[in-house]
Design an enzyme around this catalytic site. Structure first.
Site, PDB file in Angstrom:
ATOM      1  N   ARG A 204      20.315 -21.689  -8.358  1.00 50.33           N
ATOM      2  CA  ARG A 204      21.008 -21.444  -9.623  1.00 50.33           C
ATOM      3  C   ARG A 204      19.947 -21.403 -10.723  1.00 50.33           C
ATOM      4  O   ARG A 204      18.782 -21.667 -10.482  1.00 50.33           O
ATOM      5  CB  ARG A 204      22.029 -22.558  -9.908  1.00 50.33           C
ATOM      6  CG  ARG A 204      23.028 -22.744  -8.770  1.00 50.33           C
ATOM      7  CD  ARG A 204      24.054 -23.835  -9.043  1.00 50.33           C
ATOM      8  NE  ARG A 204      23.466 -25.161  -9.209  1.00 50.33           N
ATOM      9  CZ  ARG A 204      23.096 -25.940  -8.196  1.00 50.33           C
ATOM     10  NH1 ARG A 204      23.208 -25.524  -6.951  1.00 50.33           N
ATOM     11  NH2 ARG A 204      22.589 -27.131  -8.421  1.00 50.33           N
TER      12      ARG A 204
ATOM     13  N   GLU B 132       0.826  -1.200   0.000  1.00 48.95           N
ATOM     14  CA  GLU B 132       0.000   0.000   0.000  1.00 48.95           C
ATOM     15  C   GLU B 132       0.867   1.259   0.000  1.00 48.95           C
ATOM     16  O   GLU B 132       0.598   2.212  -0.745  1.00 48.95           O
ATOM     17  CB  GLU B 132      -0.918   0.018   1.226  1.00 48.95           C
ATOM     18  CG  GLU B 132      -1.839  -1.198   1.312  1.00 48.95           C
ATOM     19  CD  GLU B 132      -1.266  -2.326   2.137  1.00 48.95           C
ATOM     20  OE1 GLU B 132      -2.045  -2.986   2.847  1.00 48.95           O
ATOM     21  OE2 GLU B 132      -0.046  -2.555   2.061  1.00 48.95           O
TER      22      GLU B 132
END
Length: 334
Positions: free
Chosen positions: A212, A54
């Protein structure tokens, strides 16, 4: 209005999903702010210490010169009402003059749990709840599980041939699946706060358990038992004992999602204990063609058809030549 609310909430879900791997232990939240003149800005939760969704949307509105007075905010999770690393989002929306807030699901965190909605309504803000709640609840399931039980949401990752085998009789197991499936599995690691394997798997395969192929931080590496000195998994947290107690300990360490990667003994133990919230099974177009190769689980299984475990397939996805099957326990509601 209903269709408009739903559409904006689905966009907020997309924003939340985009930061899934960067916000934990905070919830991954999206916010769409629609001004009275129809102009729209967006925000998503930043990494810990940064702005909540917000607040991020309000910053974007200020930067774009969008007047927030009388605006409607669509937010996937109830705005917070307490001071943490950042000020309360409910107060920020009130001070910005937002007239209406549409919430996907209420926040189960004991520090919020309806107080954000109460604060907004007390300030005269119109609040609508439960929009696209099923979609939002599935996205936030790990966060909700942790806040309600203190334990992490457990994802069991499995990879097998089409005839359910994971390793050849000589012990070799790399690589059953192709590159696309392995990349997706690393994405699962990036979304998880911790990844767990048994000490036997460490001794047999010496996995690094790092992220990875995709961007993201490495999860906490957890070994059930003791990893040999010099194993690539180090530094790792080594735990023993009852699996429920292991989950309690990880929950205390702010592990929101735990990825269990095996091997077959550990996978079977979590499965039989009923501790798995979601199964992710990668199936390769491979057939071992016999009964002497290793299976997904070790240990005793169901002795009769009446006793077999039944789940619900929530999704099937092609990943190169492989399939990813997402499976929930049949009693799960999503």
């Amino acid at each position: 209005m209903v269709d408009t609310d739903h559409g904006h909430m689905l966009r907020a879900v997309e924003l939340a999903a985009g930061v899934r791997a960067t916000t934990s232990p905070n919830p991954w939240v999206g916010c769409v702010l629609v001004a009275a003149d129809g102009r729209q800005v967006e925000g998503a939760t930043q990494p810990p210490g940064g702005s909540h969704a917000e607040a991020a949307a309000l910053v974007e509105a200020a930067a774009a010169g969008v007047d927030t007075w009388g605006a409607t905010a669509y937010v996937t999770l109830e705005p917070c009402s307490h001071h943490g690393r950042t000020p309360p989002c409910a107060d920020a929306l009130i001070h910005a003059g937002v007239a209406r807030v549409v919430v996907g699901v209420a926040d189960p965190d004991p520090q919020v749990r309806g107080r954000g909605i109460e604060r907004l309504r007390a300030a005269g803000v119109d609040v609508t709840t439960g929009v696209a709640a099923d979609v939002v609840a599935e996205l936030l399931a790990p966060y909700v599980k942790h806040r309600e039980t203190g334990r992490p949401y457990v994802v069991l990752k499995l990879a097998a041939s089409l005839d359910g085998r994971t390793a050849a009789p000589d012990g070799t197991s790399r690589w059953i699946t192709g590159e696309a499936a392995r990349t997706d599995a690393h994405r699962l690691r990036a979304e998880s706060d911790a990844v767990l394997v048994g000490a036997g798997t460490v001794r047999a395969d010496d996995p690094a358990l790092t992220v990875r192929h995709v961007g993201g931080r490495d999860p906490l590496r957890v070994v059930l038992g003791t990893a040999p000195p010099g194993a690539r998994v180090h530094p790792a947290l080594e735990l023993e004992g009852d699996l429920g107690e292991v989950l309690d300990e990880l929950g205390r360490r702010d592990v929101i999602q735990l990825l269990v990667e095996g091997g077959a003994t550990v996978a079977g133990a979590f499965h039989r204990a009923g501790l798995v919230d979601r199964y992710v099974v990668y199936l390769a177009p491979v057939l071992f063609g016999g009964d002497d190769a290793g299976g997904l689980f070790t240990g005793p299984g169901a002795s009769t058809m009446a006793g077999v475990w039944r789940g619900r397939i929530a999704g099937v996805m092609h990943l190169g030549d492989d399939l990813r099957v997402d499976l929930y326990p049949a009693t799960e509601v999503h």
